[in-house]
Design a protein around this motif. Structure first.
Motif, mmCIF file in Angstrom:
data_model
loop_
_atom_site.group_PDB
_atom_site.id
_atom_site.type_symbol
_atom_site.label_atom_id
_atom_site.label_comp_id
_atom_site.label_asym_id
_atom_site.label_seq_id
_atom_site.Cartn_x
_atom_site.Cartn_y
_atom_site.Cartn_z
ATOM 1 N N LYS A 35 64.436 -97.567 3.437
ATOM 2 C CA LYS A 35 65.023 -98.218 4.604
ATOM 3 C C LYS A 35 65.945 -97.225 5.291
ATOM 4 N N LEU A 36 65.799 -97.078 6.597
ATOM 5 C CA LEU A 36 66.621 -96.173 7.392
ATOM 6 C C LEU A 36 67.657 -96.969 8.167
ATOM 7 N N VAL A 37 68.900 -96.523 8.106
ATOM 8 C CA VAL A 37 69.955 -97.148 8.900
ATOM 9 C C VAL A 37 70.711 -96.070 9.653
ATOM 10 N N TYR A 38 71.198 -96.439 10.808
ATOM 11 C CA TYR A 38 71.998 -95.519 11.614
ATOM 12 C C TYR A 38 73.462 -95.915 11.495
ATOM 13 N N LEU A 39 74.320 -94.912 11.267
ATOM 14 C CA LEU A 39 75.758 -95.152 11.180
ATOM 15 C C LEU A 39 76.465 -94.155 12.086
ATOM 16 N N ALA A 40 77.123 -94.668 13.120
ATOM 17 C CA ALA A 40 77.838 -93.801 14.052
ATOM 18 C C ALA A 40 79.158 -93.356 13.444
ATOM 19 N N HIS A 41 79.684 -92.240 13.934
ATOM 20 C CA HIS A 41 81.000 -91.802 13.515
ATOM 21 C C HIS A 41 82.043 -92.822 13.951
ATOM 22 N N PRO A 42 83.165 -92.899 13.237
ATOM 23 C CA PRO A 42 84.204 -93.860 13.627
ATOM 24 C C PRO A 42 84.607 -93.684 15.089
ATOM 25 N N ASP A 43 84.774 -94.799 15.773
ATOM 26 C CA ASP A 43 85.216 -94.827 17.178
ATOM 27 C C ASP A 43 84.177 -94.241 18.135
#
Length: 318
Positions: A35-43
């Motif tokens: 499973k692939l998920v995208y996580l942006a940098h904080p803020d």
């Protein structure tokens, strides 16, 4: 640990692409789902085409490796959301760009925060995944979880050579000198620490007869985190396996753990395993983790413990 499900975390950086590729290789070898998920940098907000890019990655990996790949549909996931997703995975493969500037010094590594939140093994990927891991360096401290680290690392890449490494911390020798202890007594203490480490290393390595031709052990001296990184560079190991003792957020910020310092300085991939981690929450993964661990061949019963305590630990308590 026979992998059945892997969660890969990416931010579309070069490290994120390496993580996706490594996760796909492991899935192909273990016949696991990805499973692939995208996580942006904080803020930071996710890019407008984040969902399309993630879906394209999933399609390419399905075609290239013939594995089952699912792309998350939500692009505004927080670290807490990812931790909940990770609860059902056997392994989290982490690929985000490193923090820069002061943030790198005043924030714990995001993988460490993930360990605290979900209690799952986290593989932090830094190198391109051109081939399966060839050489593993397992950092052992002779606690009860050291054997678990060897088993997890060996199961992750069964074909790899494994080196057990322990660094004798020399901090207490400085304390003895400060207390004006004689050099003769310090030398005796050093020899006792060496004997203790050799005895524990022999006991640990002797439990793995099935891997004897692909398992070696080394004992170093000095700061454990620094010596692990030096040994990795010396042997060109492409994966470091290290345990993470439970600690509060404040403790991790003020007193960096060995695992955290290895993550900060190691140039290669690092598998961080939380001490006492729990199996996946679903019933099937829980049963798999209980039955799929490699059987350990033991001579004359369970591995024996030395009759004398760790001399370094004894002084550390005083």
């Amino acid at each position: 640990m026979t992998l059945r499900s892997i969660l890969a975390v990416t931010d579309f950086s070069s490290k994120g692409c390496h993580a996706i590729a490594r996760a796909a290789l492991l899935c192909a070898e273990h016949r696991a789902t990805l499973k692939l998920v995208y996580l942006a940098h904080p803020d930071e907000a996710p890019p407008p085409d984040a969902a399309v890019r993630l879906a394209q990655h999933a399609l390419q990996l399905r075609q290239r490796h013939h594995i089952t790949v699912q792309a998350a549909t939500r692009m505004d996931l927080t670290a807490a959301d990812v931790a909940r997703e990770a609860a059902d995975a056997d392994l989290v493969v982490w690929g985000t760009a490193p923090l820069r500037g002061l943030a790198a010094w005043f924030r714990t590594h995001p993988a460490v925060r993930m360990l605290r939140a979900c209690q799952r093994p986290v593989l932090v990927v830094r190198k391109a995944a051109a081939q399966p891991y060839q050489r593993l360096l397992v950092a052992v401290d002779f606690s009860q979880v050291s054997q678990r680290l060897v088993e997890l690392g060996s199961a992750l890449q069964p074909s790899a050579r494994v080196e057990l490494f322990h660094a004798i911390d020399t901090t207490n020798e400085g304390k003895l000198r400060y207390a004006e202890v004689s050099e003769r007594a310090i030398r005796a203490y050093r020899e006792e620490c060496q004997r203790f480490a050799q005895d524990r290393m022999f006991t640990l390595a002797d439990s793995y007869d099935a891997r004897r031709n692909r398992l070696s052990s080394t004992i170093g001296r000095g700061d454990p985190a620094r010596q692990v990184v030096v040994q990795q560079q010396h042997t060109a190991a492409d994966l470091i396996v290290v345990g993470k003792h439970p600690a509060s957020l404040l403790s991790d910020l003020v007193f960096e753990s060995v695992a955290h310092r290895i993550l900060r300085h190691a140039p290669t991939d690092v598998l961080v395993v939380p001490h006492g981690y729990q199996p996946a929450t679903s019933a099937a993964p829980a049963q798999r983790l209980a039955t799929d661990l490699p059987t350990r061949r033991v001579k004359a019963g369970q591995p024996r413990l030395p009759r004398y305590p760790n001399p370094a630990a004894q002084i550390g308590r005083s």
